[in-house]
Design a protein around this motif. Structure first.
Motif, PDB file in Angstrom:
ATOM      1  N   VAL A 140       6.145  -0.974   7.507  1.00 32.47           N
ATOM      2  CA  VAL A 140       5.837  -0.761   6.091  1.00 32.47           C
ATOM      3  C   VAL A 140       6.076   0.707   5.758  1.00 32.47           C
ATOM      4  O   VAL A 140       5.549   1.594   6.433  1.00 32.47           O
ATOM      5  N   LEU A 141       6.881   0.975   4.736  1.00 32.91           N
ATOM      6  CA  LEU A 141       7.165   2.329   4.276  1.00 32.91           C
ATOM      7  C   LEU A 141       6.807   2.429   2.803  1.00 32.91           C
ATOM      8  O   LEU A 141       7.340   1.680   1.975  1.00 32.91           O
ATOM      9  N   ASP A 142       5.899   3.338   2.478  1.00 26.59           N
ATOM     10  CA  ASP A 142       5.482   3.537   1.087  1.00 26.59           C
ATOM     11  C   ASP A 142       5.079   2.218   0.431  1.00 26.59           C
ATOM     12  O   ASP A 142       5.499   1.892  -0.693  1.00 26.59           O
ATOM     13  N   ASP A 143       4.300   1.430   1.171  1.00 27.62           N
ATOM     14  CA  ASP A 143       3.734   0.150   0.694  1.00 27.62           C
ATOM     15  C   ASP A 143       4.777  -0.941   0.499  1.00 27.62           C
ATOM     16  O   ASP A 143       4.482  -1.977  -0.114  1.00 27.62           O
ATOM     17  N   ASP A 181      -5.071   9.260   3.186  1.00 29.73           N
ATOM     18  CA  ASP A 181      -5.513   8.942   1.828  1.00 29.73           C
ATOM     19  C   ASP A 181      -4.811   7.702   1.277  1.00 29.73           C
ATOM     20  O   ASP A 181      -5.386   6.955   0.474  1.00 29.73           O
ATOM     21  N   ARG A 182      -3.565   7.473   1.729  1.00 27.30           N
ATOM     22  CA  ARG A 182      -2.771   6.363   1.202  1.00 27.30           C
ATOM     23  C   ARG A 182      -2.776   5.136   2.119  1.00 27.30           C
ATOM     24  O   ARG A 182      -2.013   4.207   1.927  1.00 27.30           O
ATOM     25  N   GLY A 183      -3.665   5.145   3.111  1.00 23.93           N
ATOM     26  CA  GLY A 183      -3.828   3.976   3.961  1.00 23.93           C
ATOM     27  C   GLY A 183      -2.711   3.745   4.947  1.00 23.93           C
ATOM     28  O   GLY A 183      -2.475   2.611   5.376  1.00 23.93           O
ATOM     29  N   ALA A 184      -2.005   4.818   5.330  1.00 11.27           N
ATOM     30  CA  ALA A 184      -0.908   4.699   6.293  1.00 11.27           C
ATOM     31  C   ALA A 184      -1.284   5.381   7.600  1.00 11.27           C
ATOM     32  O   ALA A 184      -2.203   6.202   7.663  1.00 11.27           O
ATOM     33  N   LYS A 185      -0.555   5.043   8.638  1.00  8.12           N
ATOM     34  CA  LYS A 185      -0.817   5.622   9.958  1.00  8.12           C
ATOM     35  C   LYS A 185      -0.178   6.995  10.107  1.00  8.12           C
ATOM     36  O   LYS A 185      -0.774   7.913  10.680  1.00  8.12           O
ATOM     37  N   ALA A 242      -0.869  18.570   6.355  1.00 10.91           N
ATOM     38  CA  ALA A 242      -1.029  18.101   4.975  1.00 10.91           C
ATOM     39  C   ALA A 242      -0.466  16.692   4.821  1.00 10.91           C
ATOM     40  O   ALA A 242      -1.041  15.841   4.120  1.00 10.91           O
ATOM     41  N   GLY A 243       0.656  16.423   5.487  1.00  9.55           N
ATOM     42  CA  GLY A 243       1.238  15.087   5.443  1.00  9.55           C
ATOM     43  C   GLY A 243       0.334  14.055   6.099  1.00  9.55           C
ATOM     44  O   GLY A 243       0.215  12.919   5.628  1.00  9.55           O
ATOM     45  N   MET A 244      -0.323  14.429   7.200  1.00  3.13           N
ATOM     46  CA  MET A 244      -1.231  13.514   7.880  1.00  3.13           C
ATOM     47  C   MET A 244      -2.423  13.153   6.994  1.00  3.13           C
ATOM     48  O   MET A 244      -2.847  11.987   6.925  1.00  3.13           O
ATOM     49  N   MET A 245      -2.956  14.138   6.279  1.00  7.46           N
ATOM     50  CA  MET A 245      -4.087  13.860   5.390  1.00  7.46           C
ATOM     51  C   MET A 245      -3.655  12.975   4.226  1.00  7.46           C
ATOM     52  O   MET A 245      -4.391  12.079   3.802  1.00  7.46           O
ATOM     53  N   GLU A 246      -2.445  13.209   3.717  1.00  8.16           N
ATOM     54  CA  GLU A 246      -1.934  12.353   2.645  1.00  8.16           C
ATOM     55  C   GLU A 246      -1.747  10.918   3.141  1.00  8.16           C
ATOM     56  O   GLU A 246      -2.066   9.954   2.425  1.00  8.16           O
ATOM     57  N   GLU A 256      -1.612  -2.113  17.970  1.00  6.18           N
ATOM     58  CA  GLU A 256      -1.092  -1.877  16.622  1.00  6.18           C
ATOM     59  C   GLU A 256       0.430  -1.762  16.634  1.00  6.18           C
ATOM     60  O   GLU A 256       1.097  -2.147  15.667  1.00  6.18           O
ATOM     61  N   GLN A 257       0.962  -1.217  17.736  1.00  2.68           N
ATOM     62  CA  GLN A 257       2.408  -1.044  17.819  1.00  2.68           C
ATOM     63  C   GLN A 257       3.148  -2.384  17.775  1.00  2.68           C
ATOM     64  O   GLN A 257       4.252  -2.471  17.228  1.00  2.68           O
ATOM     65  N   LEU A 258       2.560  -3.399  18.362  1.00  7.37           N
ATOM     66  CA  LEU A 258       3.256  -4.678  18.488  1.00  7.37           C
ATOM     67  C   LEU A 258       3.614  -5.261  17.126  1.00  7.37           C
ATOM     68  O   LEU A 258       4.643  -5.917  16.971  1.00  7.37           O
ATOM     69  N   GLY A 259       2.769  -5.018  16.131  1.00  9.61           N
ATOM     70  CA  GLY A 259       3.059  -5.501  14.786  1.00  9.61           C
ATOM     71  C   GLY A 259       3.685  -4.467  13.879  1.00  9.61           C
ATOM     72  O   GLY A 259       3.978  -4.760  12.716  1.00  9.61           O
ATOM     73  N   GLY A 260       3.882  -3.251  14.391  1.00 12.09           N
ATOM     74  CA  GLY A 260       4.446  -2.185  13.582  1.00 12.09           C
ATOM     75  C   GLY A 260       3.372  -1.423  12.834  1.00 12.09           C
ATOM     76  O   GLY A 260       2.272  -1.918  12.615  1.00 12.09           O
ATOM     77  N   ILE A 261       3.693  -0.205  12.432  1.00  8.94           N
ATOM     78  CA  ILE A 261       2.736   0.649  11.743  1.00  8.94           C
ATOM     79  C   ILE A 261       3.219   0.962  10.325  1.00  8.94           C
ATOM     80  O   ILE A 261       4.370   0.728   9.968  1.00  8.94           O
ATOM     81  N   ARG A 262       2.291   1.507   9.532  1.00 13.73           N
ATOM     82  CA  ARG A 262       2.572   1.884   8.149  1.00 13.73           C
ATOM     83  C   ARG A 262       2.894   3.375   8.087  1.00 13.73           C
ATOM     84  O   ARG A 262       2.213   4.198   8.694  1.00 13.73           O
ATOM     85  N   MET A 263       3.931   3.713   7.320  1.00 19.17           N
ATOM     86  CA  MET A 263       4.367   5.102   7.159  1.00 19.17           C
ATOM     87  C   MET A 263       4.497   5.423   5.669  1.00 19.17           C
ATOM     88  O   MET A 263       4.782   4.528   4.862  1.00 19.17           O
ATOM     89  N   ILE A 264       4.284   6.683   5.326  1.00 19.98           N
ATOM     90  CA  ILE A 264       4.575   7.152   3.971  1.00 19.98           C
ATOM     91  C   ILE A 264       5.628   8.252   4.030  1.00 19.98           C
ATOM     92  O   ILE A 264       5.784   8.925   5.051  1.00 19.98           O
TER      93      ILE A 264
END
Length: 310
Positions: free
Chosen positions: A266-269, A178-182, A171-175, A137-145
């Protein structure tokens, strides 16, 4: 090395419980330990890659500095602590290992409410290497919020002490889930970037690198990224990073013992830059793993200590 066979009771991991080495599944701490019931503890995590500890001395320095700030009197001195960590890894026989060690306040004596009356505890465990996110997953980058919870203020607790007070981070991890980010990143009360659960954050803009200067743990992988960037003549600013700077970054990456240097695409979609792993993150990622065989950074595990512990 200890053979990785089914008859090795430590093959799934080894634990250290105030002087005793046990299979990790048998490791326990007292239920009255203030480290458990009040999160009155500090810890550190160092990893072993290809049978070499990475920056062991730096992790031990940080741990002992945190213990000193908490006024702990640990049962092992520095040399004893290092020997314990080597022995934990040696017992597992593993080559790639996640190693955590914790100092706790301990249990209060009967009739006392003074934390300084406690006999402090020391615990540790070594298990197969853990990643924030798998290598593929790292090779293509991850999603963050950018998470909603505000990061605990430095005036509330010194975040330079590695700690288990993760209410805001959890709480941030659960959010993020919920928002489909890593992963999430948290802001402080002034809207500046701090850190995420178990990692520091860097941005690249216009060829320069920035990382937050406050509200963060002084990560060992963070330090490594700064040193490697210096070797590449990349200017690095350790300063407040406003949210707008995060949003307009050409590249974002995070740094952690559990994964090294991991690009965020990807940051905040929305795509970071062109939505691909950037050249700086890619180069630092490569150099970081190369450094694991460099004796300036790494220490071979003393696997002979497995027999000494039996």
């Amino acid at each position: 090395m200890t053979a990785m066979t089914s008859d090795n009771p430590f093959a799934a991991g080894a634990g250290y419980m105030n002087g005793a080495f046990v299979p990790v599944k048998e490791a326990r701490i007292p239920i009255t330990d203030l480290g458990f019931i009040r999160s009155d503890a500090t810890y550190d995590v160092v990893h072993v890659w290809k049978s070499r500890f990475f920056r062991l001395e730096d992790h031990v320095d940080r741990f002992l500095g945190s213990a000193d700030k908490l006024r702990f009197n640990l049962p092992l001195d520095r040399d004893g602590l290092i020997a314990m960590l080597h022995r934990l890894v040696a017992l597992t026989g593993l080559e790639d290992v996640y190693v955590s060690f914790t100092g706790t306040r301990g249990s209060l004596p009967p009739g006392s409410r003074n934390p300084l009356d406690c006999e402090n505890g020391l615990y540790g465990f070594a298990i197969p290497f853990m990643w924030i996110t798998p290598l593929e997953e790292q090779l293509g980058g991850i999603r963050m919020i950018t998470a909603s919870p505000e990061r605990m203020a430095m005036t509330t607790f010194d975040q330079s002490i590695k700690n288990y007070m993760w209410g805001d981070l959890t709480a941030g991890m659960m959010e993020a889930s919920d928002r489909g980010a890593k992963v999430p990143v948290l802001l402080d009360r002034n809207g500046n970037v701090t850190e995420g659960p178990g990692f520091n954050i860097f941005i690249i803009r216009g060829g320069s690198m920035m990382t937050p200067d406050t509200g963060v743990l002084q990560g060992i992988t963070r330090r490594t990224a700064i040193e490697l960037a210096r070797d590449l003549n990349i200017e690095t600013q350790i300063a407040p990073v406003p949210r707008d700077a995060l949003k307009s970054a050409d590249e974002i990456f995070i740094t952690s013992t559990a994964g090294g240097i991991i690009p965020v695409t990807v940051l905040d979609d929305e795509n970071v830059g062109d939505g691909q792993t950037g050249p700086v993150a890619s180069r630092l990622h490569s150099l970081y793993w190369q450094a694991h065989q460099d004796p300036r950074y790494s220490t071979p595990v003393d696997y002979t200590l497995a027999e000494a512990a039996e």
